[in-house]
Design a protein around this motif. Structure first.
Motif, short mmCIF file in Angstrom:
data_model
loop_
_atom_site.label_atom_id
_atom_site.label_comp_id
_atom_site.label_asym_id
_atom_site.label_seq_id
_atom_site.Cartn_x
_atom_site.Cartn_y
_atom_site.Cartn_z
N ARG A 9 8.68 -5.11 -11.53
CA ARG A 9 9.05 -3.84 -12.18
C ARG A 9 7.90 -3.23 -12.99
O ARG A 9 8.00 -2.09 -13.43
CB ARG A 9 10.29 -4.01 -13.03
CG ARG A 9 10.14 -4.94 -14.21
CD ARG A 9 11.45 -5.03 -14.97
NE ARG A 9 11.28 -5.77 -16.22
CZ ARG A 9 12.20 -5.87 -17.16
NH1 ARG A 9 13.36 -5.28 -16.99
NH2 ARG A 9 11.96 -6.56 -18.26
N ILE A 10 6.84 -3.99 -13.20
CA ILE A 10 5.72 -3.46 -13.98
C ILE A 10 4.55 -3.07 -13.07
O ILE A 10 3.60 -2.43 -13.50
CB ILE A 10 5.27 -4.49 -15.06
CG1 ILE A 10 4.63 -3.79 -16.26
CG2 ILE A 10 4.31 -5.52 -14.50
CD1 ILE A 10 5.62 -3.18 -17.19
N ARG A 11 4.62 -3.46 -11.78
CA ARG A 11 3.50 -3.18 -10.87
C ARG A 11 3.42 -1.69 -10.59
O ARG A 11 4.44 -1.04 -10.27
CB ARG A 11 3.68 -3.97 -9.56
CG ARG A 11 2.46 -3.95 -8.66
CD ARG A 11 2.61 -5.01 -7.57
NE ARG A 11 3.92 -4.94 -6.91
CZ ARG A 11 4.25 -4.05 -5.99
NH1 ARG A 11 3.39 -3.14 -5.61
NH2 ARG A 11 5.46 -4.07 -5.45
N ARG A 13 3.07 1.40 -8.59
CA ARG A 13 3.25 1.68 -7.16
C ARG A 13 2.56 2.99 -6.78
O ARG A 13 1.90 3.08 -5.77
CB ARG A 13 4.74 1.77 -6.84
CG ARG A 13 5.41 0.43 -6.93
CD ARG A 13 6.88 0.50 -6.58
NE ARG A 13 7.45 -0.83 -6.46
CZ ARG A 13 7.76 -1.60 -7.49
NH1 ARG A 13 7.55 -1.17 -8.73
NH2 ARG A 13 8.26 -2.80 -7.31
N ARG A 14 2.76 4.01 -7.59
CA ARG A 14 2.15 5.32 -7.32
C ARG A 14 0.69 5.24 -7.76
O ARG A 14 0.42 4.92 -8.91
CB ARG A 14 2.92 6.38 -8.11
CG ARG A 14 2.39 7.76 -8.00
CD ARG A 14 2.98 8.52 -6.82
NE ARG A 14 2.20 9.74 -6.65
CZ ARG A 14 1.42 9.95 -5.59
NH1 ARG A 14 1.32 9.09 -4.60
NH2 ARG A 14 0.73 11.08 -5.50
N SER A 109 -3.37 4.80 -20.11
CA SER A 109 -2.01 4.59 -20.63
C SER A 109 -1.58 3.15 -20.40
O SER A 109 -2.14 2.45 -19.55
CB SER A 109 -1.03 5.55 -19.97
OG SER A 109 -1.06 5.39 -18.57
N SER A 166 1.58 -3.13 -18.13
CA SER A 166 0.70 -2.51 -17.14
C SER A 166 -0.13 -1.44 -17.82
O SER A 166 0.33 -0.80 -18.77
CB SER A 166 1.51 -1.87 -16.01
OG SER A 166 2.44 -0.97 -16.54
N LYS A 168 -2.55 2.04 -16.76
CA LYS A 168 -2.90 2.95 -15.67
C LYS A 168 -3.98 3.88 -16.21
O LYS A 168 -3.81 4.45 -17.30
CB LYS A 168 -1.66 3.74 -15.21
CG LYS A 168 -1.88 4.46 -13.88
CD LYS A 168 -0.57 5.00 -13.33
CE LYS A 168 -0.81 5.80 -12.06
NZ LYS A 168 0.41 6.40 -11.54
#
Ligand SMILES: Cc1cc2nc3c(=O)[nH]c(=O)nc-3n(C[C@H](O)[C@H](O)[C@H](O)COP(=O)(O)OP(=O)(O)OC[C@H]3O[C@@H](n4cnc5c(N)ncnc54)[C@H](O)[C@@H]3O)c2cc1C
Length: 231
Positions: A9-11, A13-14, A109, A166, A168
């Motif tokens: 749930r933390i990976r 994807r976008r 972020s 995570s 980004k």
């Protein structure tokens, strides 16, 4: 420093190439600003509350009035707390493309997931409040009057271990420099965002012989004209 393996749930994807899970990247974003958003769901309604945070080692703290709805909900009033989400976002620049579609921003972020735990002991609260004060302005804890027992009792501090995290990060220019739009005579590029602190404005009630403290003087002298604003 440990690396945090991404849970499903933390990976990211976008645009997964922008995702990072190493603690160096995550901690650098968390430490770059004291401001975060604290999100939770109450009675089916999601809320995202802007607030301050401070990281100490493997834990992120948020704090506020013991009467705060967000903190009472997340802390669980001693019955275990609710799942929460903390995000920190830093805007680094405008990415102007030839097409409107490819416009973007550069950013860093972090998203943290987990259950927040309310600190009980006065000593733990005091340590967390010192971290907050130092996150806002290094050196300020020692300069200001420190919290008394009544103030500590009126303050709720919640702790979130950095276990599901995570980052980004977007860097670089617009994405339409190699496609069909590359020939268009439209300016494209990046406008970096730079922020800086202004001249201190003394409280009008301050006696004139109380000078700007060393913490503020250090803050101002540390920033070069090109530095990236509030840290
Ligand atoms: C300043 C700023 C501006 C942005 N502007 C836009 C925009 O205009 N449009 C847009 O679509 N997106 C924008 N983003 C990116 C946005 O945050 C999401 O990453 C993106 O929308 C994908 O969302 P998703 O739900 O499909 O993510 P998914 O990749 O499905 O999310 C899966 C997991 O990846 C992680 N994740 C996702 N996004 C982030 C993040 N930003 N930081 C840390 N972890 C993350 C989380 O753990 C999340 O649970 C912006 C980000 C920032 C910081």
């Amino acid at each position: 420093m440990t690396s945090v393996p991404p849970s499903p749930r933390i990976r990211v994807r976008r645009e997964p190439h922008r995702g990072a899970y190493d603690r160096a990247t995550i901690d650098a974003v968390l430490d770059a600003t004291p401001m975060c958003h604290l999100a939770f769901v109450q009675d089916g309604q999601p809320y995202a509350v802007a607030t301050l945070h401070a990281r100490v080692g493997d834990t992120v703290y948020v704090h506020g009035s013991a009467a705060s709805r967000a903190l009472r909900t997340l802390g669980g009033n001693g019955d275990g707390g609710l799942p929460g989400c903390i995000t920190v976002s830093l805007l680094d620049g405008l990415v102007l493309a030839r097409s409107v579609f490819e416009h973007s921003v550069n950013y860093r972020s972090v998203m943290l997931l987990g259950t927040l735990i309310a600190l009980d002991s006065e000593a733990d609260k005091r340590t967390a409040l010192e971290a907050f004060t130092e996150a806002v302005l290094p050196g300020r804890w020692a300069e200001a009057r420190q919290p008394n027992r009544q103030e500590l009792a009126a303050t709720t501090v919640l702790a979130l271990p950095i276990e599901e995290a995570s980052a980004k990060v977007r860097t670089g220019g617009p994405g339409d420099g190699h496609g069909p739009d590359a020939e268009l005579p439209i300016w494209a590029g990046v406008v970096p965002l730079r922020r800086s602190w202004g001249q201190p404005e003394p409280d009008p009630l301050l006696p004139p012989d109380v000078l700007v403290p060393p913490s503020v003087r250090r803050l101002l002298s540390a920033q070069s004209p090109d530095s990236r604003g509030p840290r």
